[in-house]
Design an enzyme around this catalytic site. Structure first.
Site, PDB file in Angstrom:
ATOM      1  N   CYS A   7     -38.225  42.174  59.450  1.00 57.62           N
ATOM      2  CA  CYS A   7     -38.593  41.037  58.602  1.00 57.62           C
ATOM      3  C   CYS A   7     -38.012  41.287  57.218  1.00 57.62           C
ATOM      4  O   CYS A   7     -37.087  42.100  57.069  1.00 57.62           O
ATOM      5  CB  CYS A   7     -40.107  40.790  58.587  1.00 57.62           C
ATOM      6  SG  CYS A   7     -41.087  42.096  57.815  1.00 57.62           S
ATOM      7  N   ASN A  10     -40.853  44.305  55.317  1.00 58.69           N
ATOM      8  CA  ASN A  10     -41.382  45.354  56.202  1.00 58.69           C
ATOM      9  C   ASN A  10     -42.788  45.790  55.773  1.00 58.69           C
ATOM     10  O   ASN A  10     -43.170  46.942  55.950  1.00 58.69           O
ATOM     11  CB  ASN A  10     -40.438  46.575  56.274  1.00 58.69           C
ATOM     12  CG  ASN A  10     -40.743  47.541  57.425  1.00 58.69           C
ATOM     13  OD1 ASN A  10     -40.449  48.717  57.334  1.00 58.69           O
ATOM     14  ND2 ASN A  10     -41.342  47.062  58.494  1.00 58.69           N
ATOM     15  N   ARG A  13     -45.048  40.986  58.357  1.00 60.91           N
ATOM     16  CA  ARG A  13     -44.831  40.545  59.738  1.00 60.91           C
ATOM     17  C   ARG A  13     -44.376  41.663  60.660  1.00 60.91           C
ATOM     18  O   ARG A  13     -44.961  41.858  61.741  1.00 60.91           O
ATOM     19  CB  ARG A  13     -43.793  39.405  59.758  1.00 60.91           C
ATOM     20  CG  ARG A  13     -44.308  38.126  59.150  1.00 60.91           C
ATOM     21  CD  ARG A  13     -43.188  37.152  58.874  1.00 60.91           C
ATOM     22  NE  ARG A  13     -42.321  37.615  57.793  1.00 60.91           N
ATOM     23  CZ  ARG A  13     -41.248  36.975  57.356  1.00 60.91           C
ATOM     24  NH1 ARG A  13     -40.900  35.834  57.938  1.00 60.91           N
ATOM     25  NH2 ARG A  13     -40.543  37.443  56.359  1.00 60.91           N
TER      26      ARG A  13
HETATM   27  P1  4NP Z   1     -42.681  40.356  55.252  1.00 67.17           P
HETATM   28  O1  4NP Z   1     -43.321  39.623  53.969  1.00 67.17           O
HETATM   29  O2  4NP Z   1     -41.207  40.026  55.247  1.00 67.17           O
HETATM   30  O3  4NP Z   1     -43.401  39.742  56.402  1.00 67.17           O
HETATM   31  O4  4NP Z   1     -42.959  41.831  55.063  1.00 67.17           O
HETATM   32  C1  4NP Z   1     -42.815  39.771  52.685  1.00 67.17           C
HETATM   33  C2  4NP Z   1     -43.169  40.863  51.933  1.00 67.17           C
HETATM   34  C3  4NP Z   1     -42.697  40.998  50.643  1.00 67.17           C
HETATM   35  C4  4NP Z   1     -41.866  40.029  50.097  1.00 67.17           C
HETATM   36  C5  4NP Z   1     -41.493  38.945  50.866  1.00 67.17           C
HETATM   37  C6  4NP Z   1     -41.965  38.822  52.161  1.00 67.17           C
HETATM   38  N1  4NP Z   1     -41.390  40.166  48.759  1.00 67.17           N
HETATM   39  O5  4NP Z   1     -40.722  39.243  48.293  1.00 67.17           O
HETATM   40  O6  4NP Z   1     -41.687  41.171  48.101  1.00 67.17           O
END
Ligand code: 4NP
Length: 162
Positions: A7, A10, A13
């Protein structure tokens, strides 16, 4: 068989998907035959545990993911894993930019690969606990789909006896 879930950060999701898929594999006849890991296409959270909302959502469903630590996808992951299963189309594009073109056929969106009607796992990062629960439900169905696909493929191509 080695699976990598990818994702963006990390921390939401893909750690939930990693925990779910590993738990379902270990409760299936595939126990001990599949390695599951996860990575992010971004580097902002490298070394951090999953988001506290991801950890609490997983715990509500009896799965512990607090020991995971975020890492960034590296080009070598294209060769190291049999399948690179991405949370959404943006991450799939980012994975394909990062790995060798010869590995592209083994990169796919997780829900598509798992035979789920939806295509993208929505990013819950800016959402609330309910957003995490909705994502969990999608990933729960995906984990069942992953096990079903791997079981079907292992039945179609049984391991040779020694
Ligand atoms: P993930 O969610 O891709 O599901 O881990 C996110 C976590 C952090 C960020 C974006 C999406 N971020 O922009 O820091």
């Amino acid at each position: 068989m080695r699976l990598l879930v990818v994702c963006l950060g990390n921390i939401c999701r893909s750690p939930m998907a990693e925990g779910l898929i590993r738990a379902r594999i270990e409760a299936s006849p595939l126990r001990g035959r599949v390695d599951v890991d996860s990575a992010g296409t971004g580097d902002w959270h490298v070394g951090q545990p999953p988001d506290r909302r991801a950890i609490s959502t997983a715990r509500r469903h009896g799965i512990e993911i607090g020991g995971q630590r975020a890492r960034e996808l590296v080009a070598a992951d294209g060769e190291r894993f049999d399948w690179l299963l991405c949370a959404d189309g943006d991450n799939l594009d980012a994975v394909r930019r990062r790995i060798d073109p010869s590995c592209h056929p083994r990169a796919e969106r997780l829900l598509v690969w798992a035979g789920i009607a939806a295509a993208d796992v929505p990013d819950p990062y800016t959402g609330d606990e309910r957003a995490f629960e909705r994502v969990w439900a999608l990933l729960d169905a995906a984990a069942d789909g992953v096990v079903a696909r791997l079981l079907a493929e292992s039945a179609a191509a049984p391991r040779r006896s020694p």
